[in-house]
Design a protein around this motif. Structure first.
Motif, PDB file in Angstrom:
ATOM      1  N   UNK A   1       0.833  -1.210   0.000  1.00 33.25           N
ATOM      2  CA  UNK A   1       0.000   0.000   0.000  1.00 33.25           C
ATOM      3  C   UNK A   1       0.860   1.249   0.000  1.00 33.25           C
ATOM      4  N   UNK A   2       2.051   1.134   0.610  1.00 39.63           N
ATOM      5  CA  UNK A   2       2.958   2.284   0.669  1.00 39.63           C
ATOM      6  C   UNK A   2       3.767   2.441  -0.607  1.00 39.63           C
ATOM      7  N   UNK A   3       3.499   1.604  -1.612  1.00 37.88           N
ATOM      8  CA  UNK A   3       4.156   1.818  -2.891  1.00 37.88           C
ATOM      9  C   UNK A   3       5.288   0.851  -3.200  1.00 37.88           C
ATOM     10  N   UNK A   4       5.476  -0.179  -2.343  1.00 40.22           N
ATOM     11  CA  UNK A   4       6.528  -1.154  -2.665  1.00 40.22           C
ATOM     12  C   UNK A   4       6.101  -1.924  -3.907  1.00 40.22           C
ATOM     13  N   UNK A   5       7.088  -2.311  -4.696  1.00 39.85           N
ATOM     14  CA  UNK A   5       6.762  -3.064  -5.908  1.00 39.85           C
ATOM     15  C   UNK A   5       6.399  -4.491  -5.542  1.00 39.85           C
ATOM     16  N   UNK A   6       7.029  -4.993  -4.483  1.00 36.64           N
ATOM     17  CA  UNK A   6       6.857  -6.405  -4.150  1.00 36.64           C
ATOM     18  C   UNK A   6       7.442  -6.643  -2.755  1.00 36.64           C
ATOM     19  N   UNK A   7       7.314  -7.878  -2.277  1.00 34.61           N
ATOM     20  CA  UNK A   7       7.949  -8.186  -0.997  1.00 34.61           C
ATOM     21  C   UNK A   7       8.601  -9.567  -1.071  1.00 34.61           C
ATOM     22  N   UNK A   8       9.590  -9.771  -0.227  1.00 33.49           N
ATOM     23  CA  UNK A   8      10.269 -11.064  -0.140  1.00 33.49           C
ATOM     24  C   UNK A   8      10.263 -11.479   1.322  1.00 33.49           C
ATOM     25  N   UNK A   9      10.120 -12.772   1.586  1.00 33.27           N
ATOM     26  CA  UNK A   9      10.090 -13.225   2.977  1.00 33.27           C
ATOM     27  C   UNK A   9      11.488 -13.699   3.379  1.00 33.27           C
ATOM     28  N   UNK A  10      11.954 -13.225   4.548  1.00 26.30           N
ATOM     29  CA  UNK A  10      13.277 -13.624   5.040  1.00 26.30           C
ATOM     30  C   UNK A  10      13.184 -14.972   5.745  1.00 26.30           C
ATOM     31  N   UNK A  11      14.160 -15.821   5.751  1.00 26.29           N
ATOM     32  CA  UNK A  11      15.414 -15.661   5.011  1.00 26.29           C
ATOM     33  C   UNK A  11      15.169 -15.834   3.509  1.00 26.29           C
ATOM     34  N   UNK A  12      15.629 -14.846   2.768  1.00 26.90           N
ATOM     35  CA  UNK A  12      15.351 -14.821   1.336  1.00 26.90           C
ATOM     36  C   UNK A  12      16.467 -15.536   0.577  1.00 26.90           C
ATOM     37  N   UNK A  13      16.124 -16.553  -0.223  1.00 26.96           N
ATOM     38  CA  UNK A  13      17.186 -17.175  -1.015  1.00 26.96           C
ATOM     39  C   UNK A  13      17.778 -16.142  -1.984  1.00 26.96           C
ATOM     40  N   UNK A  14      19.097 -16.192  -2.141  1.00 28.97           N
ATOM     41  CA  UNK A  14      19.746 -15.218  -3.026  1.00 28.97           C
ATOM     42  C   UNK A  14      19.180 -15.322  -4.438  1.00 28.97           C
ATOM     43  N   UNK A  15      18.791 -16.547  -4.825  1.00 31.11           N
ATOM     44  CA  UNK A  15      18.270 -16.718  -6.179  1.00 31.11           C
ATOM     45  C   UNK A  15      16.978 -15.908  -6.372  1.00 31.11           C
ATOM     46  N   UNK A  16      16.175 -15.758  -5.287  1.00 34.49           N
ATOM     47  CA  UNK A  16      14.931 -14.984  -5.423  1.00 34.49           C
ATOM     48  C   UNK A  16      15.253 -13.516  -5.649  1.00 34.49           C
ATOM     49  N   UNK A  17      16.304 -13.035  -4.973  1.00 32.47           N
ATOM     50  CA  UNK A  17      16.692 -11.627  -5.155  1.00 32.47           C
ATOM     51  C   UNK A  17      17.207 -11.422  -6.584  1.00 32.47           C
ATOM     52  N   UNK A  18      18.021 -12.387  -7.034  1.00 33.17           N
ATOM     53  CA  UNK A  18      18.545 -12.254  -8.404  1.00 33.17           C
ATOM     54  C   UNK A  18      17.395 -12.294  -9.400  1.00 33.17           C
ATOM     55  N   UNK A  19      16.387 -13.127  -9.107  1.00 36.05           N
ATOM     56  CA  UNK A  19      15.300 -13.248 -10.078  1.00 36.05           C
ATOM     57  C   UNK A  19      14.472 -11.971 -10.129  1.00 36.05           C
ATOM     58  N   UNK A  20      14.285 -11.326  -8.972  1.00 31.19           N
ATOM     59  CA  UNK A  20      13.532 -10.072  -8.957  1.00 31.19           C
ATOM     60  C   UNK A  20      14.321  -8.974  -9.693  1.00 31.19           C
ATOM     61  N   UNK A  21      15.637  -8.981  -9.484  1.00 34.19           N
ATOM     62  CA  UNK A  21      16.464  -7.991 -10.183  1.00 34.19           C
ATOM     63  C   UNK A  21      16.401  -8.249 -11.679  1.00 34.19           C
ATOM     64  N   UNK A  22      16.451  -9.536 -12.051  1.00 36.56           N
ATOM     65  CA  UNK A  22      16.377  -9.900 -13.467  1.00 36.56           C
ATOM     66  C   UNK A  22      15.055  -9.460 -14.078  1.00 36.56           C
ATOM     67  N   UNK A  23      13.969  -9.681 -13.336  1.00 32.73           N
ATOM     68  CA  UNK A  23      12.645  -9.292 -13.845  1.00 32.73           C
ATOM     69  C   UNK A  23      12.581  -7.793 -14.098  1.00 32.73           C
ATOM     70  N   UNK A  24      13.167  -7.045 -13.171  1.00 33.56           N
ATOM     71  CA  UNK A  24      13.128  -5.590 -13.296  1.00 33.56           C
ATOM     72  C   UNK A  24      13.851  -5.148 -14.564  1.00 33.56           C
ATOM     73  N   UNK A  25      15.010  -5.763 -14.785  1.00 35.99           N
ATOM     74  CA  UNK A  25      15.778  -5.375 -15.974  1.00 35.99           C
ATOM     75  C   UNK A  25      15.023  -5.795 -17.242  1.00 35.99           C
ATOM     76  N   UNK A  26      14.383  -6.977 -17.197  1.00 34.38           N
ATOM     77  CA  UNK A  26      13.574  -7.429 -18.344  1.00 34.38           C
ATOM     78  C   UNK A  26      12.460  -6.434 -18.626  1.00 34.38           C
ATOM     79  N   UNK A  27      11.788  -6.006 -17.532  1.00 35.40           N
ATOM     80  CA  UNK A  27      10.703  -5.040 -17.665  1.00 35.40           C
ATOM     81  C   UNK A  27      11.182  -3.810 -18.406  1.00 35.40           C
ATOM     82  N   UNK A  28      12.406  -3.386 -18.019  1.00 33.93           N
ATOM     83  CA  UNK A  28      12.918  -2.149 -18.596  1.00 33.93           C
ATOM     84  C   UNK A  28      13.089  -2.289 -20.104  1.00 33.93           C
ATOM     85  N   UNK A  29      13.423  -3.502 -20.519  1.00 35.91           N
ATOM     86  CA  UNK A  29      13.614  -3.697 -21.950  1.00 35.91           C
ATOM     87  C   UNK A  29      12.284  -3.973 -22.636  1.00 35.91           C
TER      88      UNK A  29
END
Ligand SMILES: Nc1ncnc2c1ncn2[C@@H]1O[C@H](COP(=O)(O)OP(=O)(O)OP(=O)(O)O)[C@@H](O)[C@H]1O
Length: 402
Positions: free
Chosen positions: A93-121
């Motif tokens: 509601x405060x404008x976050x794009x998404x959320x991740x639950x801790x402990x967050x696997x590093x692969x989930x963070x990489x995948x979210x970063x990847x999605x963002x870059x894909x979106x940009x393209x």
């Protein structure tokens, strides 16, 4: 200047996330408190901030608000603790794009970063093979891995049965498997619930040397089953069978064992969407973007209210219900912005006197918890779901507070 900023007060964790992302080609840095995070955001305006909700002295939600005000182009993903679904919803509601639950696997963070870059393209809309499965829940990751494993090209392709509730993505997984295993060969689909069995021979002939997807295979008559077995024997290059079913199949009077043994060599279970909440936003996003592209419109945006509503709903009709909901939202929105009121889910089918899925689920969870004296791990085992899933469901039903 970095594209991604990690705001995390545990330095070791922050460093390991940064180095993991950098090894994957992203530029990333970290801040350990709100003051330095704000300074870096003002200086760099990063594309993505991954923000720990619990910072030592500072409040992640407050920092989120400041980031949104200072740098609107920066997307924020909130890291929350287990069971903090209310924090996740407040963050959305405060404008976050998404959320991740801790402990967050590093692969989930990489995948979210990847999605963002894909979106940009503006890319990534048309996918093939295992990448057709959108989502970053552990279930989605496991499904893609299974598809890649089962779909390894080889001389013999085993029959595969994909089981799961209606609209959960079984047919999509079947197509993904075919594209992974033998993309150059023919693909035919026969829906045993609606197609005429007279068309079966023709469909099998066309699938020869490739794949035949048998949707809703439990609905196939005994005559239809016998026909398939017969054609498989006659064909020099019989198609690989991938069957989908909502119902469990067992050999017996309703299903010919010979066919069942042919189909059920490999097995895939599709979990309901409610058990993979982390997939809801990425899937909603890709549906909306596809519709916008087909209409020649700009990429639609989901407001934070819309995102929160998407997350709050249970999706008893699974991905098919989500698809329908987004299609309607896209009809109703006018300015490329999908807002809270546009998200109106249909929910479970009307079914007369039957209890709702929600009631059934609540009943099963309550029974399991009562039987195990409130032991969440053992209750999860009884229910055949993970402990995290059960905790999440308990939180939704507010069971932990009773
Ligand atoms: N993980 C996913 N990512 C993107 N799209 C998905 C995903 N899962 C399902 N879909 C889409 O959702 C819709 C419903 O999925 P699908 O038809 O595969 O479900 P199903 O389980 O075969 O349904 P049914 O039980 O009615 O046969 C399809 O349009 C499919 O492409």
């Amino acid at each position: 200047m970095s594209d991604i900023l990690i705001v995390e007060d545990e330095v070791v964790l922050a460093r390991s996330i940064v180095s993991f992302l950098e090894r994957r080609g992203f530029s990333a840095s970290y801040a350990v408190d709100a003051a330095s995070a704000r300074a870096m955001i003002e200086r760099d305006a990063p594309r993505l901030v991954i923000l720990d909700y619990k910072l030592n002295e500072d409040d992640g939600l407050e920092l989120l608000e400041r980031i949104r005000a200072a740098s609107p182009r920066t997307q924020v993903v909130m890291m929350t603790g287990h069971g903090d679904i209310d924090v996740a919803v407040r963050a959305m509601k405060g404008g976050a794009r998404d959320f991740l639950v801790k402990p967050t696997p590093l692969s989930a963070i990489a995948s979210i970063a990847g999605e963002l870059m894909l979106d940009e393209m503006q890319g990534g809309l048309e996918r093939t093979g295992a990448d057709r499965i959108v989502g970053r829940s552990s279930a989605a990751n496991a499904l893609r891995a299974t598809i890649r494993k089962l779909g390894k090209p080889g001389d013999t392709r085993p029959g595969i049965l994909i089981m799961g509730p209606e609209g959960s993505g079984k047919s999509l997984a079947a197509v993904a498997l075919h594209e992974t295993a033998a993309p150059e060969t023919p693909l035919e689909t026969f829906d045993c619930a609606v197609d005429r069995e007279d068309d079966m021979d023709d469909r099998m002939r066309r699938a020869s040397g490739g794949t035949l997807i048998l949707r809703h295979v439990s609905e196939l008559s005994l005559g239809g089953q016998a026909r398939i077995l017969q054609r498989l024997q006659q064909d020099d290059r019989p198609p690989c069978l991938i069957a989908t079913s909502v119902r469990h199949l067992s050999p017996g009077p309703g299903f010919l064992p010979d066919l069942l043994y042919r189909i059920q060599v490999g097995w895939i279970d599709m979990p309901p969407l409610a058990e993979r909440a982390a997939d809801v936003l990425p899937i909603a996003d890709i549906f909306a973007r596809r519709i916008a592209r087909d209409r020649g419109e700009a990429r639609p945006r989901f407001t934070s209210a819309a995102r929160a509503r998407l997350l709050e709903h249970d999706w008893p009709g699974n991905v098919a219900e989500l698809e329908n909901c987004i299609a309607r939202a896209m009809l109703e929105q006018t300015d490329g912005q999908i807002d809270g009121p546009h998200i109106r889910a249909i929910g479970a089918r009307q079914s007369g006197e039957l209890p709702t899925l929600r009631d059934i689920e609540l009943g099963a969870i309550t029974t399991a918890l009562t039987r195990t004296g409130g032991n969440v791990s053992r209750a999860a085992e009884l229910l055949g779901i993970s402990r995290d899933t059960l905790r999440y469901r308990m939180e939704k039903f507010e069971l932990s507070r009773r």
